[in-house]
Design a protein around this motif. Structure first.
Motif, PDB file in Angstrom:
ATOM      1  N   LEU A 132       0.865  -1.182   0.000  1.00 15.41           N
ATOM      2  CA  LEU A 132       0.000   0.000   0.000  1.00 15.41           C
ATOM      3  C   LEU A 132       0.893   1.221   0.000  1.00 15.41           C
ATOM      4  CD1 LEU A 132      -2.693   1.538   0.441  1.00 15.41           C
ATOM      5  CD2 LEU A 132      -2.367   1.150   2.885  1.00 15.41           C
ATOM      6  N   LEU A 189      -1.986   6.293  -3.273  1.00 10.86           N
ATOM      7  CA  LEU A 189      -3.409   5.977  -3.398  1.00 10.86           C
ATOM      8  C   LEU A 189      -3.630   4.716  -4.222  1.00 10.86           C
ATOM      9  CD1 LEU A 189      -4.902   9.537  -3.928  1.00 10.86           C
ATOM     10  CD2 LEU A 189      -5.054   8.105  -1.905  1.00 10.86           C
ATOM     11  N   ARG A 190      -2.805   3.685  -3.950  1.00  4.44           N
ATOM     12  CA  ARG A 190      -2.969   2.430  -4.668  1.00  4.44           C
ATOM     13  C   ARG A 190      -2.414   1.265  -3.851  1.00  4.44           C
ATOM     14  NH1 ARG A 190       0.991   2.606  -9.819  1.00  4.44           N
ATOM     15  NH2 ARG A 190       2.034   0.713  -9.181  1.00  4.44           N
ATOM     16  N   VAL A 191      -2.905   0.094  -4.185  1.00  4.14           N
ATOM     17  CA  VAL A 191      -2.406  -1.148  -3.605  1.00  4.14           C
ATOM     18  C   VAL A 191      -1.899  -2.005  -4.760  1.00  4.14           C
ATOM     19  CG1 VAL A 191      -2.981  -3.226  -2.307  1.00  4.14           C
ATOM     20  CG2 VAL A 191      -4.097  -1.069  -1.725  1.00  4.14           C
ATOM     21  N   ILE A 237      -4.710  -2.101  -7.431  1.00  2.64           N
ATOM     22  CA  ILE A 237      -6.030  -1.655  -6.990  1.00  2.64           C
ATOM     23  C   ILE A 237      -5.932  -0.154  -6.718  1.00  2.64           C
ATOM     24  CG2 ILE A 237      -7.840  -1.897  -5.260  1.00  2.64           C
ATOM     25  CD1 ILE A 237      -6.596  -4.725  -4.688  1.00  2.64           C
ATOM     26  N   LEU A 293      -6.948   3.422  -5.348  1.00  4.11           N
ATOM     27  CA  LEU A 293      -7.764   3.862  -4.219  1.00  4.11           C
ATOM     28  C   LEU A 293      -8.240   5.299  -4.357  1.00  4.11           C
ATOM     29  CD1 LEU A 293      -5.705   2.278  -1.305  1.00  4.11           C
ATOM     30  CD2 LEU A 293      -7.719   1.360  -2.469  1.00  4.11           C
ATOM     31  N   ARG A 294      -7.911   5.958  -5.442  1.00  7.36           N
ATOM     32  CA  ARG A 294      -8.308   7.356  -5.629  1.00  7.36           C
ATOM     33  C   ARG A 294      -9.822   7.514  -5.551  1.00  7.36           C
ATOM     34  NH1 ARG A 294      -5.693  11.627  -6.934  1.00  7.36           N
ATOM     35  NH2 ARG A 294      -3.874  10.494  -7.619  1.00  7.36           N
ATOM     36  N   ALA A 317     -11.977   5.753  -3.873  1.00  8.54           N
ATOM     37  CA  ALA A 317     -12.411   5.629  -2.481  1.00  8.54           C
ATOM     38  C   ALA A 317     -12.158   6.927  -1.721  1.00  8.54           C
ATOM     39  CB  ALA A 317     -11.689   4.472  -1.808  1.00  8.54           C
ATOM     40  N   ALA A 318     -11.032   7.584  -2.000  1.00  7.11           N
ATOM     41  CA  ALA A 318     -10.704   8.826  -1.308  1.00  7.11           C
ATOM     42  C   ALA A 318     -11.661   9.949  -1.709  1.00  7.11           C
ATOM     43  CB  ALA A 318      -9.265   9.227  -1.614  1.00  7.11           C
TER      44      ALA A 318
END
Length: 64
Positions: free
Chosen positions: A26, A29-31, A49, A51-52, A54-55
């Protein structure tokens, strides 16, 4: 931003295969996930994955 990493299990895309052990990283802004921990140095994740999204949906910020 700090980086967190470690082993997790993910659901296999195959109905019969069960779970798959992957090394997750992690950062920002990504996994990224890798088949093996040694693959991280090669810089080619097996999957990513983002995560932008989600933020941007108003989720509470993570506070360790």
């Amino acid at each position: 931003m700090s980086t967190k990493e470690g082993w997790l299990k993910k659901k296999s895309p195959s109905t019969f295969a069960g779970d798959q052990k992957r090394y997750f990283v992690l950062r920002d802004l990504r996994v990224d996930y890798y088949q093996e921990q040694t693959d991280v140095a090669k810089g080619k994740p097996k999957g990513v994955i983002p995560l932008r999204c989600a933020a941007n949906r108003g989720l509470p910020a993570f506070a360790p």
